[in-house]
Motif scaffolding. Sequence first.
Motif, PDB file in Angstrom:
ATOM      1  N   ILE A 118     -14.259 -32.913  23.633  1.00 23.01           N
ATOM      2  CA  ILE A 118     -13.752 -34.248  23.937  1.00 23.01           C
ATOM      3  C   ILE A 118     -12.396 -34.158  24.639  1.00 23.01           C
ATOM      4  CG2 ILE A 118     -12.862 -36.381  22.896  1.00 23.01           C
ATOM      5  CD1 ILE A 118     -15.137 -35.999  20.774  1.00 23.01           C
ATOM      6  N   LEU A 119     -11.543 -33.283  24.140  1.00 26.39           N
ATOM      7  CA  LEU A 119     -10.197 -33.156  24.701  1.00 26.39           C
ATOM      8  C   LEU A 119     -10.188 -32.483  26.065  1.00 26.39           C
ATOM      9  CD1 LEU A 119      -7.146 -33.494  24.406  1.00 26.39           C
ATOM     10  CD2 LEU A 119      -7.120 -31.349  23.111  1.00 26.39           C
ATOM     11  N   LEU A 120     -10.945 -31.407  26.201  1.00 27.37           N
ATOM     12  CA  LEU A 120     -10.961 -30.618  27.443  1.00 27.37           C
ATOM     13  C   LEU A 120     -12.390 -30.468  27.954  1.00 27.37           C
ATOM     14  CD1 LEU A 120      -8.645 -27.705  26.245  1.00 27.37           C
ATOM     15  CD2 LEU A 120      -7.977 -29.672  27.633  1.00 27.37           C
ATOM     16  N   PRO A 121     -12.934 -31.500  28.595  1.00 27.39           N
ATOM     17  CA  PRO A 121     -14.312 -31.369  29.095  1.00 27.39           C
ATOM     18  C   PRO A 121     -14.402 -30.241  30.121  1.00 27.39           C
ATOM     19  CG  PRO A 121     -13.299 -33.401  29.866  1.00 27.39           C
ATOM     20  CD  PRO A 121     -12.324 -32.750  28.946  1.00 27.39           C
ATOM     21  N   LYS A 122     -15.468 -29.487  30.043  1.00 27.73           N
ATOM     22  CA  LYS A 122     -15.649 -28.323  30.917  1.00 27.73           C
ATOM     23  C   LYS A 122     -16.469 -28.711  32.145  1.00 27.73           C
ATOM     24  CE  LYS A 122     -14.448 -25.097  27.627  1.00 27.73           C
ATOM     25  NZ  LYS A 122     -13.609 -25.913  26.829  1.00 27.73           N
ATOM     26  N   GLY A 123     -16.165 -28.095  33.266  1.00 27.23           N
ATOM     27  CA  GLY A 123     -16.948 -28.288  34.485  1.00 27.23           C
ATOM     28  C   GLY A 123     -16.412 -29.402  35.362  1.00 27.23           C
ATOM     29  N   LEU A 124     -16.745 -29.296  36.608  1.00 27.74           N
ATOM     30  CA  LEU A 124     -16.266 -30.242  37.611  1.00 27.74           C
ATOM     31  C   LEU A 124     -16.854 -31.637  37.410  1.00 27.74           C
ATOM     32  CD1 LEU A 124     -14.573 -30.532  40.165  1.00 27.74           C
ATOM     33  CD2 LEU A 124     -16.594 -29.911  41.487  1.00 27.74           C
ATOM     34  N   LEU A 125     -18.108 -31.701  37.028  1.00 26.86           N
ATOM     35  CA  LEU A 125     -18.770 -32.988  36.875  1.00 26.86           C
ATOM     36  C   LEU A 125     -18.836 -33.469  35.425  1.00 26.86           C
ATOM     37  CD1 LEU A 125     -21.682 -32.437  39.397  1.00 26.86           C
ATOM     38  CD2 LEU A 125     -19.527 -33.642  39.767  1.00 26.86           C
ATOM     39  N   ALA A 126     -18.121 -32.794  34.542  1.00 30.97           N
ATOM     40  CA  ALA A 126     -18.138 -33.181  33.133  1.00 30.97           C
ATOM     41  C   ALA A 126     -17.511 -34.563  32.977  1.00 30.97           C
ATOM     42  CB  ALA A 126     -17.378 -32.165  32.300  1.00 30.97           C
ATOM     43  N   PRO A 131      -8.430 -41.790  27.869  1.00 29.40           N
ATOM     44  CA  PRO A 131      -7.241 -41.081  27.384  1.00 29.40           C
ATOM     45  C   PRO A 131      -6.942 -41.294  25.893  1.00 29.40           C
ATOM     46  CG  PRO A 131      -6.774 -42.101  29.491  1.00 29.40           C
ATOM     47  CD  PRO A 131      -8.136 -42.573  29.079  1.00 29.40           C
ATOM     48  N   ILE A 132      -7.201 -42.486  25.365  1.00 28.83           N
ATOM     49  CA  ILE A 132      -6.930 -42.750  23.942  1.00 28.83           C
ATOM     50  C   ILE A 132      -7.843 -41.897  23.067  1.00 28.83           C
ATOM     51  CG2 ILE A 132      -6.948 -44.510  22.125  1.00 28.83           C
ATOM     52  CD1 ILE A 132      -4.681 -44.867  24.165  1.00 28.83           C
ATOM     53  N   THR A 133      -9.092 -41.771  23.441  1.00 26.76           N
ATOM     54  CA  THR A 133     -10.037 -40.943  22.694  1.00 26.76           C
ATOM     55  C   THR A 133      -9.603 -39.483  22.744  1.00 26.76           C
ATOM     56  OG1 THR A 133     -11.843 -42.460  23.171  1.00 26.76           O
ATOM     57  CG2 THR A 133     -12.461 -40.219  22.527  1.00 26.76           C
ATOM     58  N   ARG A 134      -9.225 -39.024  23.923  1.00 26.60           N
ATOM     59  CA  ARG A 134      -8.795 -37.635  24.070  1.00 26.60           C
ATOM     60  C   ARG A 134      -7.504 -37.379  23.290  1.00 26.60           C
ATOM     61  NH1 ARG A 134      -7.944 -36.540  29.676  1.00 26.60           N
ATOM     62  NH2 ARG A 134      -8.040 -34.345  29.124  1.00 26.60           N
ATOM     63  N   ALA A 135      -6.601 -38.359  23.276  1.00 27.95           N
ATOM     64  CA  ALA A 135      -5.356 -38.220  22.502  1.00 27.95           C
ATOM     65  C   ALA A 135      -5.653 -38.151  21.000  1.00 27.95           C
ATOM     66  CB  ALA A 135      -4.415 -39.381  22.806  1.00 27.95           C
ATOM     67  N   SER A 136      -6.621 -38.929  20.548  1.00 27.35           N
ATOM     68  CA  SER A 136      -7.014 -38.891  19.133  1.00 27.35           C
ATOM     69  C   SER A 136      -7.581 -37.520  18.769  1.00 27.35           C
ATOM     70  CB  SER A 136      -8.044 -39.983  18.834  1.00 27.35           C
ATOM     71  OG  SER A 136      -7.490 -41.258  19.031  1.00 27.35           O
ATOM     72  N   ALA A 137      -8.361 -36.940  19.684  1.00 29.38           N
ATOM     73  CA  ALA A 137      -8.901 -35.595  19.447  1.00 29.38           C
ATOM     74  C   ALA A 137      -7.766 -34.575  19.378  1.00 29.38           C
ATOM     75  CB  ALA A 137      -9.889 -35.222  20.550  1.00 29.38           C
ATOM     76  N   ALA A 138      -6.752 -34.738  20.231  1.00 29.72           N
ATOM     77  CA  ALA A 138      -5.607 -33.826  20.210  1.00 29.72           C
ATOM     78  C   ALA A 138      -4.873 -33.902  18.874  1.00 29.72           C
ATOM     79  CB  ALA A 138      -4.653 -34.148  21.358  1.00 29.72           C
ATOM     80  N   MET A 139      -4.653 -35.105  18.386  1.00 28.69           N
ATOM     81  CA  MET A 139      -3.948 -35.264  17.109  1.00 28.69           C
ATOM     82  C   MET A 139      -4.767 -34.661  15.958  1.00 28.69           C
ATOM     83  SD  MET A 139      -1.100 -36.458  17.996  1.00 28.69           S
ATOM     84  CE  MET A 139      -0.363 -36.836  16.429  1.00 28.69           C
ATOM     85  N   ALA A 140      -6.076 -34.788  16.024  1.00 22.76           N
ATOM     86  CA  ALA A 140      -6.934 -34.200  14.984  1.00 22.76           C
ATOM     87  C   ALA A 140      -6.845 -32.677  15.026  1.00 22.76           C
ATOM     88  CB  ALA A 140      -8.374 -34.665  15.162  1.00 22.76           C
ATOM     89  N   ALA A 149      -7.080 -24.009  17.307  1.00 20.32           N
ATOM     90  CA  ALA A 149      -6.754 -25.406  17.600  1.00 20.32           C
ATOM     91  C   ALA A 149      -5.466 -25.494  18.411  1.00 20.32           C
ATOM     92  CB  ALA A 149      -6.630 -26.202  16.311  1.00 20.32           C
ATOM     93  N   LEU A 150      -4.501 -24.675  18.065  1.00 18.77           N
ATOM     94  CA  LEU A 150      -3.226 -24.679  18.784  1.00 18.77           C
ATOM     95  C   LEU A 150      -3.395 -24.195  20.220  1.00 18.77           C
ATOM     96  CD1 LEU A 150      -0.814 -23.431  15.989  1.00 18.77           C
ATOM     97  CD2 LEU A 150      -1.201 -25.773  16.754  1.00 18.77           C
ATOM     98  N   ASP A 151      -4.263 -23.220  20.448  1.00 18.83           N
ATOM     99  CA  ASP A 151      -4.542 -22.749  21.813  1.00 18.83           C
ATOM    100  C   ASP A 151      -5.120 -23.878  22.668  1.00 18.83           C
ATOM    101  OD1 ASP A 151      -3.632 -20.185  21.307  1.00 18.83           O
ATOM    102  OD2 ASP A 151      -5.640 -19.367  20.914  1.00 18.83           O
ATOM    103  N   ILE A 152      -6.017 -24.651  22.093  1.00 19.39           N
ATOM    104  CA  ILE A 152      -6.618 -25.771  22.813  1.00 19.39           C
ATOM    105  C   ILE A 152      -5.547 -26.819  23.127  1.00 19.39           C
ATOM    106  CG2 ILE A 152      -8.291 -27.672  22.625  1.00 19.39           C
ATOM    107  CD1 ILE A 152      -9.905 -25.695  20.763  1.00 19.39           C
ATOM    108  N   LEU A 153      -4.673 -27.070  22.170  1.00 21.51           N
ATOM    109  CA  LEU A 153      -3.595 -28.039  22.386  1.00 21.51           C
ATOM    110  C   LEU A 153      -2.635 -27.573  23.483  1.00 21.51           C
ATOM    111  CD1 LEU A 153      -2.858 -29.116  18.719  1.00 21.51           C
ATOM    112  CD2 LEU A 153      -3.772 -30.551  20.561  1.00 21.51           C
ATOM    113  N   ARG A 154      -2.381 -26.283  23.550  1.00 25.51           N
ATOM    114  CA  ARG A 154      -1.504 -25.750  24.597  1.00 25.51           C
ATOM    115  C   ARG A 154      -2.108 -25.990  25.981  1.00 25.51           C
ATOM    116  NH1 ARG A 154      -1.292 -21.315  20.865  1.00 25.51           N
ATOM    117  NH2 ARG A 154       0.525 -21.627  19.540  1.00 25.51           N
TER     118      ARG A 154
END
Length: 176
Positions: A118-126, A131-140, A149-154
């Motif tokens: 959810i936070l980092l969709p993969k691929g060009l056409l993903a 942004p609010i949904t992605r921010a919620s995933a980041a906080m989780a 989890a910290l690597d993904i947040l970085r």
Amino acid sequence: ALRRAGDLKSPVAVPHLARALGSSSETTRAAAIGALAEIGSPGAMQLLERSIEDVDRDIRLAALKACTERQHRPTIGRLERALKDRLLRDGSSVEKSAFFDAYATLGGDSAIPLLENILLPKGLLARKEDPITRASAAMALGKLGSERALDILRKAAGDKEIVVRSAAARALRGSA
């Protein structure tokens, strides 16, 4: 009567509370949720888990809170479906945050793959979520605090959306 059933913590009251959950009155359903949370028996927890899909947002959030506080792990499947389907499109930011936090709390590191997608969709056409949904995933992810989890947040800290970038930065600071 519903509050009294919760005070007694009697599993015998669970079938009666199940009928109250079918009421059209939000007040009645809310009282039933409170009583079921107090009882905490397996049957009560199953009813609370189902109430996560209630039509009323306040009922959903109360049921979610009770399931999370009681560490009712079978709720993870419903949470995952909600995060993948309805909630991502329709939920308020408060509801999204609550569902993502509960998913991270109950799922632990097994929640990381969905949160990462959810936070980092993969691929060009993903398809990117809002942004609010992605921010919620980041906080989780920050709530998890594991190295993965910290690597993904970085990675998310460099996102072009300011809301996502700031949520990733806050999550990294909070887990440090």
